[in-house]
Scaffold this motif. Structure first.
Motif, PDB file in Angstrom:
ATOM      1  N   ALA A  46      28.000 -79.059 -46.014  1.00 17.23           N
ATOM      2  CA  ALA A  46      27.580 -78.187 -47.125  1.00 17.23           C
ATOM      3  C   ALA A  46      28.071 -76.751 -46.931  1.00 17.23           C
ATOM      4  CB  ALA A  46      26.066 -78.215 -47.272  1.00 17.23           C
ATOM      5  N   GLN A  50      30.792 -74.799 -49.236  1.00 20.85           N
ATOM      6  CA  GLN A  50      30.416 -73.502 -49.819  1.00 20.85           C
ATOM      7  C   GLN A  50      31.522 -72.460 -49.645  1.00 20.85           C
ATOM      8  OE1 GLN A  50      26.277 -71.377 -49.790  1.00 20.85           O
ATOM      9  NE2 GLN A  50      27.227 -71.005 -47.821  1.00 20.85           N
ATOM     10  N   ARG A  56      28.453 -75.305 -55.973  1.00 20.77           N
ATOM     11  CA  ARG A  56      27.875 -76.626 -55.692  1.00 20.77           C
ATOM     12  C   ARG A  56      26.531 -76.550 -54.968  1.00 20.77           C
ATOM     13  NH1 ARG A  56      31.264 -81.611 -53.171  1.00 20.77           N
ATOM     14  NH2 ARG A  56      29.569 -83.089 -53.127  1.00 20.77           N
ATOM     15  N   GLU A  57      26.490 -75.796 -53.870  1.00 18.94           N
ATOM     16  CA  GLU A  57      25.267 -75.590 -53.104  1.00 18.94           C
ATOM     17  C   GLU A  57      25.275 -74.164 -52.590  1.00 18.94           C
ATOM     18  OE1 GLU A  57      23.592 -79.147 -50.803  1.00 18.94           O
ATOM     19  OE2 GLU A  57      25.759 -79.460 -50.653  1.00 18.94           O
ATOM     20  N   TRP A  86      18.335 -73.054 -48.762  1.00 19.32           N
ATOM     21  CA  TRP A  86      19.373 -73.999 -49.175  1.00 19.32           C
ATOM     22  C   TRP A  86      18.988 -74.538 -50.538  1.00 19.32           C
ATOM     23  CZ3 TRP A  86      21.004 -78.591 -45.510  1.00 19.32           C
ATOM     24  CH2 TRP A  86      22.071 -79.288 -46.076  1.00 19.32           C
ATOM     25  N   ASP A  88      20.525 -76.608 -54.167  1.00 22.70           N
ATOM     26  CA  ASP A  88      21.612 -77.393 -54.725  1.00 22.70           C
ATOM     27  C   ASP A  88      21.448 -77.476 -56.238  1.00 22.70           C
ATOM     28  OD1 ASP A  88      19.656 -79.329 -55.254  1.00 22.70           O
ATOM     29  OD2 ASP A  88      20.475 -80.793 -53.850  1.00 22.70           O
ATOM     30  N   SER A 101      18.209 -76.914 -60.549  1.00 26.91           N
ATOM     31  CA  SER A 101      18.581 -76.516 -59.196  1.00 26.91           C
ATOM     32  C   SER A 101      17.338 -76.657 -58.327  1.00 26.91           C
ATOM     33  CB  SER A 101      19.074 -75.071 -59.159  1.00 26.91           C
ATOM     34  OG  SER A 101      19.262 -74.671 -57.809  1.00 26.91           O
ATOM     35  N   LYS A 104      16.193 -77.045 -51.376  1.00 31.16           N
ATOM     36  CA  LYS A 104      16.055 -78.008 -50.283  1.00 31.16           C
ATOM     37  C   LYS A 104      15.211 -77.412 -49.154  1.00 31.16           C
ATOM     38  CE  LYS A 104      20.314 -80.616 -50.876  1.00 31.16           C
ATOM     39  NZ  LYS A 104      21.510 -81.126 -50.202  1.00 31.16           N
TER      40      LYS A 104
END
Length: 182
Positions: A46, A50, A56-57, A86, A88, A101, A104
């Motif tokens: 991830a 990035q 994307r994340e 974090w 996503d 969104s 996480k």
């Protein structure tokens, strides 16, 4: 001094894995079999993605100095990981086509004062709203699997989120207006 930056696959992965597993991993015990190698792999992928695709994340770290008192000497860690977040995208409910969104992680060093932890959580929420707004994601959602999530959800409620149990969500445009009015 504390400073936020995007997480980097070469510099931040091990600390992210350590903070998440060491401080909060026990929350999943008895439900999931935790595997630090799997987590390290996913954080590495991830954070690498990035570097090339920020839409994307989103993974950010907050670092700052930490002085540890060992009795007759003090140990200074000028690059201590204070917190990380974090987020996503690509989440959907079964009853809507609007993208969500999801957060996480919102993890903070539990040895910090409550005032500093609340400040860091608010900064993470700001980043989540700004990131979702930048990339056109219409809904922001935060959740918690922690047994003690009332304080975390209270922060979201004060920010205008609708809170249902351990879920907090808000339309990104409404949340962005609150950022402008601060």
């Amino acid at each position: 001094m504390m400073e936020w930056s995007l997480a980097h696959p070469l510099h931040d992965v091990d600390d992210i894995v350590d903070i998440a597993d060491g401080w909060f991993g026990h929350e999943a015990d008895g439900i999931l079999n935790r595997d630090r190698r799997v987590f390290r792999h996913r954080v590495t992928v991830a954070t690498t993605e990035q570097l090339f695709n920020k839409s994307r994340e989103f993974i950010a770290v907050c670092r700052g100095s930490k002085v540890t008192d060992h009795g007759w000497f003090h140990l200074d860690d000028p690059d201590h990981l204070k917190a990380f977040c974090w987020f996503d995208r690509g989440g959907y409910t079964t009853y809507s086509n609007e993208e969500i969104s999801n957060a996480k992680f919102h993890h903070v060093d539990l040895s910090l004062s409550p005032r500093v932890r609340v400040k860091l959580i608010n900064e993470m929420i700001d980043q989540h709203i700004l990131w979702a707004h930048t990339w056109g994601v219409p809904v922001v959602c935060s959740t918690s699997i922690r047994a003690e999530h009332d304080g975390f959800m209270k922060i979201h409620k004060k920010r205008g989120f609708t809170v249902n149990g351990s879920y907090a969500w808000i339309r990104t445009e409404e949340a962005a207006k609150c950022l402008i009015n601060q």
